[in-house]
Design an enzyme around this catalytic site. Sequence first.
Site, PDB file in Angstrom:
ATOM      1  CG  ASP A  53      -0.365  -0.112   2.515  1.00 13.45           C
ATOM      2  OD1 ASP A  53       0.881  -0.200   2.588  1.00 13.45           O
ATOM      3  OD2 ASP A  53      -1.106  -0.115   3.513  1.00 13.45           O
ATOM      4  CD  GLU A 113       7.658  -0.472   7.782  1.00 10.51           C
ATOM      5  OE1 GLU A 113       6.723  -1.180   7.396  1.00 10.51           O
ATOM      6  OE2 GLU A 113       7.865   0.687   7.362  1.00 10.51           O
TER       7      GLU A 113
END
Length: 271
Positions: A51, A189
Amino acid sequence: MSVNKEVKRITTHVLQAMKARHEKISMLTAYDFSMARILDDAGIDVLLVGDSASNVMAGHETTLPITLDQMIYHASSVVRAVNRSLVVVDLPFGSYQGNSKHALDSTIRIMKESGAHAVKLEGGVEIKESIVRILSAGVPVMGHLGLTPQSIYKFGTYTVRAREEEEAEKLIADAQLLQELGCFAIVLEKIPAHLAKQVSENLVIPTIGIGAGPDVDGQVLVTHDLLGITKDFQPRFLRRYLELFEEIKVAVESYIKDVRTGDFPNEKEQY
Ligand code: KIV
């Protein structure tokens, strides 16, 4: 596009076998046919229709605005290019968080309309029901923990996550839960390298790091960052392999000059 039968396709099982053999997994983002063709041809294991297309392709400040229809458009372009790579698609913000039936409906649209192979969702225990429901429909799920950009307004910044003990403990528990639920891999992440190492050693499913140090089972970057197309984004974890913004600019400046001077097209470049 017809499938090349000689190429061994990457599946979620191949990725898990790679972890067992201590073979590192390579993953990059792709949003369109031409780039996906190059990355697949180069031998990338996983293509993520992230995204991050919201930032990189559409110029939004966050990943929040991108829609399910737009993700399906990007994903189907990527799938048409691929011979070998596993194609994973991000479920966009608002398409899975509140309601597991909605999560399954969004996933089914992605799988049917794009032909992708798996989906990725951000979060841990909060989205447990959505993950269970998607997995029960036979769709492989990749998890995503640590910095989860869809929650940027909750975090307030894109800084490193899980430095404090409480958040690190939640991340460890979430990773274990995602594995128990049946996720085939987890993106980690922007978390401390020692935490990513600990999580990776305790899981049998692969971890794919971005800003999570070397002791994970694979690495992912945003392709446009790696190629130097997004030139203003320079986090510490990023290694740029090209400076394409400048190189493309120089090429386009030459083209403009050639058009203006009448040098292009020449005799060989006409009918
Ligand atoms: O959307 C994306 O590109 C991602 C990667 C940064 C992992 O989720």
